[in-house]
Design a protein around this motif. Structure first.
Motif, PDB file in Angstrom:
ATOM      1  N   GLY A 353      20.532 -18.135   4.574  1.00 59.19           N
ATOM      2  CA  GLY A 353      20.303 -17.450   5.841  1.00 59.19           C
ATOM      3  C   GLY A 353      18.921 -16.888   6.032  1.00 59.19           C
ATOM      4  N   ASP A 355      15.655 -18.181   6.239  1.00 62.13           N
ATOM      5  CA  ASP A 355      14.671 -18.716   7.190  1.00 62.13           C
ATOM      6  C   ASP A 355      14.974 -18.259   8.610  1.00 62.13           C
ATOM      7  OD1 ASP A 355      13.309 -19.977   5.155  1.00 62.13           O
ATOM      8  OD2 ASP A 355      14.176 -21.951   5.525  1.00 62.13           O
ATOM      9  N   SER A 356      16.222 -18.367   9.012  1.00 61.97           N
ATOM     10  CA  SER A 356      16.600 -17.959  10.365  1.00 61.97           C
ATOM     11  C   SER A 356      16.438 -16.457  10.558  1.00 61.97           C
ATOM     12  CB  SER A 356      18.051 -18.367  10.643  1.00 61.97           C
ATOM     13  OG  SER A 356      18.486 -17.864  11.893  1.00 61.97           O
ATOM     14  N   ALA A 357      16.899 -15.671   9.584  1.00 70.96           N
ATOM     15  CA  ALA A 357      16.798 -14.213   9.706  1.00 70.96           C
ATOM     16  C   ALA A 357      15.342 -13.770   9.760  1.00 70.96           C
ATOM     17  CB  ALA A 357      17.514 -13.545   8.538  1.00 70.96           C
ATOM     18  N   ALA A 359      12.686 -15.540  10.717  1.00 66.06           N
ATOM     19  CA  ALA A 359      12.055 -15.947  11.983  1.00 66.06           C
ATOM     20  C   ALA A 359      12.470 -15.021  13.116  1.00 66.06           C
ATOM     21  CB  ALA A 359      12.432 -17.395  12.296  1.00 66.06           C
ATOM     22  N   ARG A 360      13.724 -14.691  13.183  1.00 65.33           N
ATOM     23  CA  ARG A 360      14.200 -13.800  14.246  1.00 65.33           C
ATOM     24  C   ARG A 360      13.611 -12.396  14.097  1.00 65.33           C
ATOM     25  NH1 ARG A 360      20.634 -14.502  14.559  1.00 65.33           N
ATOM     26  NH2 ARG A 360      20.360 -12.823  16.101  1.00 65.33           N
ATOM     27  N   SER A 370      11.354 -16.092  22.242  1.00 67.70           N
ATOM     28  CA  SER A 370      12.113 -17.155  21.584  1.00 67.70           C
ATOM     29  C   SER A 370      13.422 -17.358  22.323  1.00 67.70           C
ATOM     30  CB  SER A 370      12.390 -16.782  20.115  1.00 67.70           C
ATOM     31  OG  SER A 370      13.339 -15.736  20.043  1.00 67.70           O
ATOM     32  N   ASP A 374      17.106 -10.716  20.560  1.00 71.85           N
ATOM     33  CA  ASP A 374      17.745  -9.779  19.651  1.00 71.85           C
ATOM     34  C   ASP A 374      17.490  -8.345  20.092  1.00 71.85           C
ATOM     35  OD1 ASP A 374      19.019 -11.481  17.804  1.00 71.85           O
ATOM     36  OD2 ASP A 374      17.085 -11.933  16.870  1.00 71.85           O
ATOM     37  N   LEU A 382      19.343  -7.948  10.676  1.00 73.65           N
ATOM     38  CA  LEU A 382      18.489  -8.993  10.110  1.00 73.65           C
ATOM     39  C   LEU A 382      17.652  -8.442   8.959  1.00 73.65           C
ATOM     40  CD1 LEU A 382      17.256 -10.557  13.470  1.00 73.65           C
ATOM     41  CD2 LEU A 382      18.737 -11.695  11.803  1.00 73.65           C
TER      42      LEU A 382
END
Length: 424
Positions: A353, A355-357, A359-360, A370, A374, A382
């Motif tokens: 998890g 990479d996604s966390a 980036a966000r 994006s 959020d 995150l």
């Protein structure tokens, strides 16, 4: 165009503030949030008569040997938690390092079910031996360490208190209490027992000249009365708030709880619907309080022939991933071979998890547009996810700072903005 002034006058607003001040104080006191300190990913339970100063190192070697006997860590990762060979190799390298340096994060020397009923002399001697072993181990002890003593039910209460008394006295008489000292109160059936434990903690602090609040305790949720009291309320919530800020964690007890509900032995497990219900109640009760959560154990061990070992690892890895996905960031391990999949599954969870966390979180912190919008609460989640991964060794500080374009201190601040204590 001029802006109209508000119609609520200062007197009314002051009265409203005064009316809500008591509720504000209660909210701040009872729901301080997570303090940002480290939570272990697991608790290892060992019967008191099997504990020794070098037990963590022995378990680490035994875990590595078990992996080597069955194809190696990378092969086990590939069959249980990894999607590619490169991922499996990366996980294997991380876990090998963990098993060599810190194979056990939290160790509970068990004087309850795992130890059984012994003579007073025998149990007293085991307490003294445990204290001596802790002092011998010194800095090589796990960062979190303590005992589970017998519960506060009438037939074993005196023996449990005697063991607790001797244990704390033995430590206090030979130096400072370990920084990560953790005491586990099992089979709690009433809020009165939590209140009684507070009284015991205070008295031990008085006797030994310890700072107020130094002794905290975990509550094991393994009785129906802990989940629902006679009046239909969630007793575990009352226990937390009756705990004077000393309740540090709630641990689910898989088999005692399942058996107490009349669930047949073949169907007792961490993922039974009754278990999920109890853990959902625990999660609601602990939310915002700073009290941590731990899932229980599986008694299906990775031992025996190759088929049984691999089946045990597959089950354990799945259960670890399951409780992590549900917001339970800790569980129990009962056998050295379970350390293999404890860390493989835990590290895979955070790395899968990451990479996604990252980036966000980067987009949120730097206000980058994006496809995902959020909010602050999600940004905290995150950052908290990343922080937990860093603390347990699944992620490095360099990885976090590069992927988020944030200093690690900022990530920690975003994760726990209301922290009242310094994270360790």
């Amino acid at each position: 165009m001029s802006v109209q002034p508000g119609r609520l006058d200062a007197t009314f607003l002051a009265e409203l503030e005064a009316a809500l001040a008591p509720a504000d104080a209660v909210l701040s006191d009872r729901y301080p949030g997570d303090d940002g300190s480290r939570q272990p990913v697991h608790t290892v339970y060992v019967p008191a008569d099997r504990y020794s100063a070098n037990l963590p190192q022995e378990w680490g070697r035994a875990a590595l040997d078990a992996a080597a006997d069955h194809g190696g860590l990378a092969a086990i990762a590939r069959s249980t938690v990894a999607h590619t060979d490169s991922t499996a190799t990366a996980l294997a390298d991380l876990v090998e390092g963990k098993l060599r340096t810190e194979p056990i994060e939290d160790l509970r020397i068990d004087f309850e079910d795992g130890y059984g009923v012994r003579s007073d002399d025998e149990e007293d001697a085991a307490v003294a031996a445990a204290v001596a072993a802790i002092r011998t181990a010194g800095d090589t002890s796990p960062p979190f360490l303590g005992i589970r003593f017998k519960c506060f039910e009438a037939d074993v209460r005196a023996r449990g208190l005697r063991t607790l008394d001797l244990f704390v006295a033995g430590l206090a008489d030979t130096g400072d209490l370990p920084a990560g000292l953790t005491l586990t109160l099992p089979k709690v059936t009433s809020t009165d027992q939590a209140v009684a434990m507070v009284a015991v903690a205070r008295e031990l602090e008085r006797i030994h000249g310890l700072p107020q609040g130094r002794i905290g305790f975990e509550i094991q949720v393994e009785t129906p009365q802990a989940v629902m009291s006679a009046d239909g309320t969630a007793a575990v919530a009352s226990m937390i708030h009756a705990g004077d800020g000393r309740v540090t964690a709630l641990h689910y007890g898989t088999y005692d709880y399942s058996a107490s509900l009349g669930i047949a032995a073949a169907y007792q497990s961490m993922e039974h619907p009754a278990a999920d219900h109890a853990k959902a109640v625990m999660q609601l009760a602990a939310a915002g309080t700073g009290v941590r959560l731990s899932d229980g154990s599986t008694n299906i061990l990775p031992v025996g022939d190759a088929e049984a070992v691999h089946a045990g690892w597959a089950l354990h890895a799945r259960l670890v991933r399951r409780h992590l996905e549900r917001g339970f960031y800790q569980g129990w391990d009962l056998h050295p071979a379970q350390l293999v999949t404890r860390f493989l599954a835990t590290y895979a969870f955070y790395r899968d998890g990451f990479d996604s966390a990252a980036a966000r979180l980067r987009n949120y912190a730097h206000r980058i547009e994006s496809s995902v919008l959020d909010e602050p609460a999600t940004a905290r989640a995150l950052a908290g996810f990343i922080r937990r991964g860093e603390l347990c060794g699944a992620l490095t500080v360099d990885e976090v700072e590069t992927a988020t374009d944030l200093p690690i201190a900022k990530v920690r601040e975003l994760a726990f903005p209301h922290s009242q204590r310094t994270a360790r």
